[in-house]
Design an enzyme around this catalytic site. Sequence first.
Site, PDB file in Angstrom:
ATOM      1  N   ARG A   1       2.523  10.185 -11.307  1.00 23.55           N
ATOM      2  CA  ARG A   1       1.516  11.118 -11.813  1.00 23.55           C
ATOM      3  C   ARG A   1       2.081  12.526 -11.917  1.00 23.55           C
ATOM      4  O   ARG A   1       1.761  13.276 -12.838  1.00 23.55           O
ATOM      5  CB  ARG A   1       0.297  11.136 -10.876  1.00 23.55           C
ATOM      6  CG  ARG A   1      -0.540   9.878 -10.886  1.00 23.55           C
ATOM      7  CD  ARG A   1      -1.817  10.052 -10.071  1.00 23.55           C
ATOM      8  NE  ARG A   1      -2.409   8.759  -9.749  1.00 23.55           N
ATOM      9  CZ  ARG A   1      -2.293   8.161  -8.573  1.00 23.55           C
ATOM     10  NH1 ARG A   1      -1.633   8.756  -7.592  1.00 23.55           N
ATOM     11  NH2 ARG A   1      -2.847   6.983  -8.369  1.00 23.55           N
TER      12      ARG A   1
ATOM     13  N   ASN B   1      -1.985   3.896   2.888  1.00 21.37           N
ATOM     14  CA  ASN B   1      -2.301   4.531   1.610  1.00 21.37           C
ATOM     15  C   ASN B   1      -2.167   6.048   1.689  1.00 21.37           C
ATOM     16  O   ASN B   1      -1.679   6.687   0.747  1.00 21.37           O
ATOM     17  CB  ASN B   1      -3.719   4.135   1.171  1.00 21.37           C
ATOM     18  CG  ASN B   1      -3.753   2.779   0.508  1.00 21.37           C
ATOM     19  OD1 ASN B   1      -3.350   2.617  -0.639  1.00 21.37           O
ATOM     20  ND2 ASN B   1      -4.219   1.763   1.236  1.00 21.37           N
TER      21      ASN B   1
ATOM     22  N   ARG C   1       2.890   1.579 -16.154  1.00 21.69           N
ATOM     23  CA  ARG C   1       2.960   2.998 -15.820  1.00 21.69           C
ATOM     24  C   ARG C   1       4.413   3.436 -15.630  1.00 21.69           C
ATOM     25  O   ARG C   1       4.690   4.400 -14.938  1.00 21.69           O
ATOM     26  CB  ARG C   1       2.149   3.267 -14.553  1.00 21.69           C
ATOM     27  CG  ARG C   1       0.692   2.816 -14.671  1.00 21.69           C
ATOM     28  CD  ARG C   1      -0.091   3.160 -13.452  1.00 21.69           C
ATOM     29  NE  ARG C   1      -0.257   4.601 -13.320  1.00 21.69           N
ATOM     30  CZ  ARG C   1      -0.853   5.187 -12.274  1.00 21.69           C
ATOM     31  NH1 ARG C   1      -1.310   4.450 -11.293  1.00 21.69           N
ATOM     32  NH2 ARG C   1      -0.969   6.494 -12.227  1.00 21.69           N
TER      33      ARG C   1
ATOM     34  N   ALA D   1       0.803  -1.223   0.000  1.00 24.36           N
ATOM     35  CA  ALA D   1       0.000   0.000   0.000  1.00 24.36           C
ATOM     36  C   ALA D   1       0.836   1.273   0.000  1.00 24.36           C
ATOM     37  O   ALA D   1       0.707   2.118  -0.896  1.00 24.36           O
ATOM     38  CB  ALA D   1      -0.941  -0.013   1.202  1.00 24.36           C
TER      39      ALA D   1
ATOM     40  N   CYS E   1      -6.028  -6.736   4.879  1.00 21.05           N
ATOM     41  CA  CYS E   1      -7.190  -6.741   5.766  1.00 21.05           C
ATOM     42  C   CYS E   1      -8.290  -7.675   5.266  1.00 21.05           C
ATOM     43  O   CYS E   1      -9.140  -8.111   6.036  1.00 21.05           O
ATOM     44  CB  CYS E   1      -7.755  -5.327   5.902  1.00 21.05           C
ATOM     45  SG  CYS E   1      -6.586  -4.126   6.581  1.00 21.05           S
TER      46      CYS E   1
ATOM     47  N   TRP F   1     -32.315  10.316  19.527  1.00 25.98           N
ATOM     48  CA  TRP F   1     -30.984  10.651  20.008  1.00 25.98           C
ATOM     49  C   TRP F   1     -30.058   9.501  19.623  1.00 25.98           C
ATOM     50  O   TRP F   1     -30.200   8.386  20.117  1.00 25.98           O
ATOM     51  CB  TRP F   1     -30.974  10.847  21.528  1.00 25.98           C
ATOM     52  CG  TRP F   1     -31.458  12.203  21.947  1.00 25.98           C
ATOM     53  CD1 TRP F   1     -32.738  12.563  22.257  1.00 25.98           C
ATOM     54  CD2 TRP F   1     -30.663  13.379  22.079  1.00 25.98           C
ATOM     55  NE1 TRP F   1     -32.794  13.889  22.570  1.00 25.98           N
ATOM     56  CE2 TRP F   1     -31.537  14.423  22.478  1.00 25.98           C
ATOM     57  CE3 TRP F   1     -29.312  13.666  21.906  1.00 25.98           C
ATOM     58  CZ2 TRP F   1     -31.094  15.723  22.702  1.00 25.98           C
ATOM     59  CZ3 TRP F   1     -28.863  14.959  22.138  1.00 25.98           C
ATOM     60  CH2 TRP F   1     -29.756  15.984  22.531  1.00 25.98           C
TER      61      TRP F   1
ATOM     62  N   GLU G   1       9.898  -5.760  -4.314  1.00 29.28           N
ATOM     63  CA  GLU G   1       8.911  -6.466  -3.492  1.00 29.28           C
ATOM     64  C   GLU G   1       9.335  -7.926  -3.365  1.00 29.28           C
ATOM     65  O   GLU G   1       9.587  -8.594  -4.366  1.00 29.28           O
ATOM     66  CB  GLU G   1       7.515  -6.371  -4.104  1.00 29.28           C
ATOM     67  CG  GLU G   1       6.462  -7.275  -3.486  1.00 29.28           C
ATOM     68  CD  GLU G   1       6.320  -7.095  -1.973  1.00 29.28           C
ATOM     69  OE1 GLU G   1       6.194  -8.119  -1.281  1.00 29.28           O
ATOM     70  OE2 GLU G   1       6.338  -5.938  -1.498  1.00 29.28           O
TER      71      GLU G   1
END
Length: 465
Positions: A31, A318, A81, A20, A54, A447, A44
């Site tokens: 970008r 992230n 990319r 992440a 998760c 409430w 990695e």
Amino acid sequence: MNMSRTERSRERLVVVGGDAAGMSAASQARRLRGPDALEIVAFERSHFTSYSACGIPYWVGGDVPDRDRLIARSPEEHRARDIDLRMRTEVVEIDVEGRRVRARELDTGDAYWTSYDKLVIATGARPIRPDLPGVDAPGVHGVQNLDDGQALLDTLAATGGRRAVVVGAGYIGVEMAEALINLGYEVTVVNRGKEPMSTLDPDMGRLVHRAMEGLGITMVDDAEVTKFLTGDDGRVRAVATDDAEYPADVVVLGIGVRPETELARAAGLPVGDHGGLLTDLSMRVRGQDDIWAGGDCVEVLDLVSGRERHIPLGTHANKHGQVIGANVGGGYATFPGVVGTAVSKVCDLEIARTGLREKDARRAGLQFVAVTIESTSRAGYYPGAAPMTVKMLAERRTGRLLGVQIVGREGAGKRVDIAAVALTAGMTVEQMTALDLGYAPPFSPVWDPVLVAARKAVTAVRSET
């Protein structure tokens, strides 16, 4: 050949860790700066990148039918990319002085140096694996990454038994207990704490205990595992404590995680009291101009207590990556800190917390009041209204909100977000009572339960002044 900066026409960003934080940083930097201006090399060590750790319990339990649904972006998509992503490659050394990293290809053993102009450390966290006899026996599993999840599923498919023991009763422990119950296993949870979910105060953890027993899970609290017993075939057959043995065809470790910072420590980078890397608000490693760090390997500022904490969550990772990528890419962004919000569930029981527990507040030297209320998720007369318990801590005299814990059925957990916003804004409990929250009988009593707790906290604060 590894060229120096003077021999290269582009700056080089090296990213250590492809999940992440690391890949969010790489993607954001890409970008902002095109491939002609910035070369990005990412390492990695596993088979997967940009995935939801998760989601692993829900994949194991069958709620998520396909592993690939947990993968946000494949290595091929990152490479498309213009990110040079090198899988199954582990960085084994950081040379800060020489501005380079040494990487080793796990499948071939080949090692080489790669220089950097800017470095991002996103090595994550590693599961705590106790140094006990039998812990490495077949059938004993951690669940930190997708490889771990697949190995556990393979064991579940191969074993003929239906008895599972989960060691630890934190988030991973209770979520894996749910997954195994859903698969039809007889589940025993062995927990060293007096109640499950140590992220809650014990009185709220007791509610989780009762609910888990109501689901058919055998809870063994205040128990220390001493060894993992094996059979003649070498596979795990039981988990032992000082007082008993609990038969097991499979064991899942849910003891927690620690920041993966050995690499950074060896490089002389600063590490905090909780073992995580220390950064400034821009996520730059303290004392370094061109090294950033984010994700589960760092400590972050707790906005309520004012202290550093280690909170390993994908939401933070992230955000860290986005901040790092913006700064590496020539922009400017900061990560101000957290209030410690987390939510989980075990079957239909929802568990949430934000801010400080009682012991956190005491450790920070804060004087506080604590109140607990019982309410329902919807108007009491509306079908499906379910019970909910809300505990709230407020600072004495000032009434500043310090923390909220919620345990209840459907509709309980995400109410913690109200408190998370209030904590971030530094609101008092009296200010909270005026919040204009949405109301209709299918969604809430007149409430809202969080506001009922705030009203009770206001009364408690006034009685102390």
